[in-house]
Design a protein around this motif. Structure first.
Motif, short mmCIF file in Angstrom:
data_model
loop_
_atom_site.label_atom_id
_atom_site.label_comp_id
_atom_site.label_asym_id
_atom_site.label_seq_id
_atom_site.Cartn_x
_atom_site.Cartn_y
_atom_site.Cartn_z
N ASP A 123 0.88 -1.21 0.05
CA ASP A 123 -0.09 -0.15 0.01
C ASP A 123 0.72 1.29 0.05
OD1 ASP A 123 -2.35 -1.55 0.02
OD2 ASP A 123 -3.08 -1.17 1.95
N GLU A 124 1.86 1.18 0.89
CA GLU A 124 2.86 2.47 0.94
C GLU A 124 3.53 2.63 -0.55
OE1 GLU A 124 5.59 2.43 4.00
OE2 GLU A 124 4.28 1.69 5.62
N PHE A 125 3.75 1.41 -1.22
CA PHE A 125 4.70 1.49 -2.40
C PHE A 125 3.48 2.14 -3.60
CE2 PHE A 125 5.48 -0.55 -6.74
CZ PHE A 125 6.38 0.06 -7.01
N GLU A 126 2.19 1.75 -3.49
CA GLU A 126 1.27 2.14 -4.45
C GLU A 126 1.02 3.71 -3.97
OE1 GLU A 126 -3.10 1.25 -6.03
OE2 GLU A 126 -2.51 0.16 -4.27
N GLU A 127 1.17 3.98 -2.91
CA GLU A 127 0.75 5.33 -2.65
C GLU A 127 1.88 6.34 -3.14
OE1 GLU A 127 0.53 8.04 1.31
OE2 GLU A 127 -0.95 6.34 1.22
N ILE A 128 3.03 5.83 -3.21
CA ILE A 128 4.14 6.82 -3.66
C ILE A 128 4.39 6.39 -5.18
CG2 ILE A 128 5.46 7.05 -1.58
CD1 ILE A 128 7.38 4.89 -2.36
N SER A 129 4.28 5.53 -5.85
CA SER A 129 4.29 5.05 -7.22
C SER A 129 3.19 5.30 -8.09
CB SER A 129 5.10 3.67 -7.31
OG SER A 129 4.32 2.79 -7.00
N GLY A 130 2.22 4.88 -7.44
CA GLY A 130 1.02 4.67 -8.23
C GLY A 130 0.76 3.37 -8.94
N TYR A 131 1.35 2.48 -8.41
CA TYR A 131 1.52 1.25 -9.22
C TYR A 131 0.90 -0.07 -7.97
CZ TYR A 131 4.74 3.02 -12.75
OH TYR A 131 5.33 3.78 -13.64
N SER A 132 0.05 -0.72 -8.34
CA SER A 132 -0.43 -1.53 -7.39
C SER A 132 0.04 -3.16 -7.49
CB SER A 132 -2.07 -1.79 -7.94
OG SER A 132 -2.59 -2.98 -7.10
N ALA A 133 0.81 -3.43 -6.43
CA ALA A 133 1.44 -4.68 -6.44
C ALA A 133 0.31 -5.87 -6.47
CB ALA A 133 2.46 -4.97 -5.35
N TYR A 134 -0.80 -5.44 -5.93
CA TYR A 134 -2.00 -6.64 -5.85
C TYR A 134 -2.41 -6.74 -7.27
CZ TYR A 134 -6.52 -8.15 -5.09
OH TYR A 134 -7.66 -9.03 -5.37
N LEU A 135 -2.79 -5.86 -8.30
CA LEU A 135 -3.08 -6.04 -9.37
C LEU A 135 -1.98 -6.65 -10.32
CD1 LEU A 135 -5.10 -2.59 -10.08
CD2 LEU A 135 -5.98 -4.79 -9.46
N ALA A 136 -1.00 -6.44 -10.06
CA ALA A 136 0.30 -6.89 -11.12
C ALA A 136 0.28 -8.82 -10.63
CB ALA A 136 1.59 -6.29 -10.59
N ILE A 137 0.37 -8.77 -9.28
CA ILE A 137 0.28 -10.05 -9.05
C ILE A 137 -0.93 -10.92 -9.37
CG2 ILE A 137 0.67 -11.71 -6.91
CD1 ILE A 137 3.15 -10.40 -7.76
N LYS A 138 -1.93 -10.47 -9.40
CA LYS A 138 -3.39 -11.08 -9.54
C LYS A 138 -3.47 -11.41 -10.91
CE LYS A 138 -8.26 -10.33 -9.30
NZ LYS A 138 -8.76 -11.23 -10.24
N LYS A 139 -2.83 -10.38 -11.93
CA LYS A 139 -2.93 -10.49 -13.32
C LYS A 139 -1.75 -11.60 -13.69
CE LYS A 139 -2.65 -8.43 -17.76
NZ LYS A 139 -2.71 -7.16 -18.55
N ALA A 140 -0.62 -11.73 -12.87
CA ALA A 140 0.05 -12.68 -13.11
C ALA A 140 -0.27 -13.95 -12.63
CB ALA A 140 1.55 -12.53 -12.30
N LYS A 141 -0.98 -14.37 -11.72
CA LYS A 141 -1.61 -15.48 -11.24
C LYS A 141 -2.61 -15.96 -12.07
CE LYS A 141 -0.65 -15.31 -6.23
NZ LYS A 141 -1.31 -15.12 -4.94
N ASP A 142 -3.10 -15.19 -12.80
CA ASP A 142 -4.38 -15.38 -13.68
C ASP A 142 -3.80 -15.56 -15.12
OD1 ASP A 142 -6.17 -15.22 -11.68
OD2 ASP A 142 -6.69 -12.96 -12.33
#
Length: 94
Positions: free
Chosen positions: A61-80
């Motif tokens: 969440d901290e990373f997304e706040e400063i970068s605008g990039y969601s690790a959650y969405l990236a990992i979800k897309k990778a898993k799918d």
């Protein structure tokens, strides 16, 4: 981009490198393309350093706040995605 990655100063140098490499892979998923395998390997190393869900959520969440990039969405897309598939989220940036 110029920002500081969220890290824990109690981590070893190797652990810090693993977490930073994970953040860089998330950036790559948004700015270019990254293979599912590369992203998931970085995530596995990240999870060895940050095994708890609450700590993972706090850091990503901290990373997304400063970068605008969601690790959650990236990992979800990778898993799918299929093995060997390239992951790109460039259109999904906030």
């Amino acid at each position: 981009m110029e920002y500081q990655y969220p890290i824990d100063y109690d981590w070893s140098t190797e652990e810090t490198v693993d977490v930073i490499q994970f953040y860089e892979c998330i950036e790559k998923a948004y700015e270019q393309k990254i293979s599912k395998n590369e992203l998931m390997e970085a995530y596995r190393r990240f999870k060895k350093v940050v095994p708890g869900k609450a700590d993972e959520k706090k850091l990503t969440d901290e990373f997304e706040e400063i970068s605008g990039y969601s690790a959650y969405l990236a990992i979800k897309k990778a898993k799918d995605s299929d093995d060997g598939e390239m992951i790109s989220l460039s259109a999904g940036k906030k």
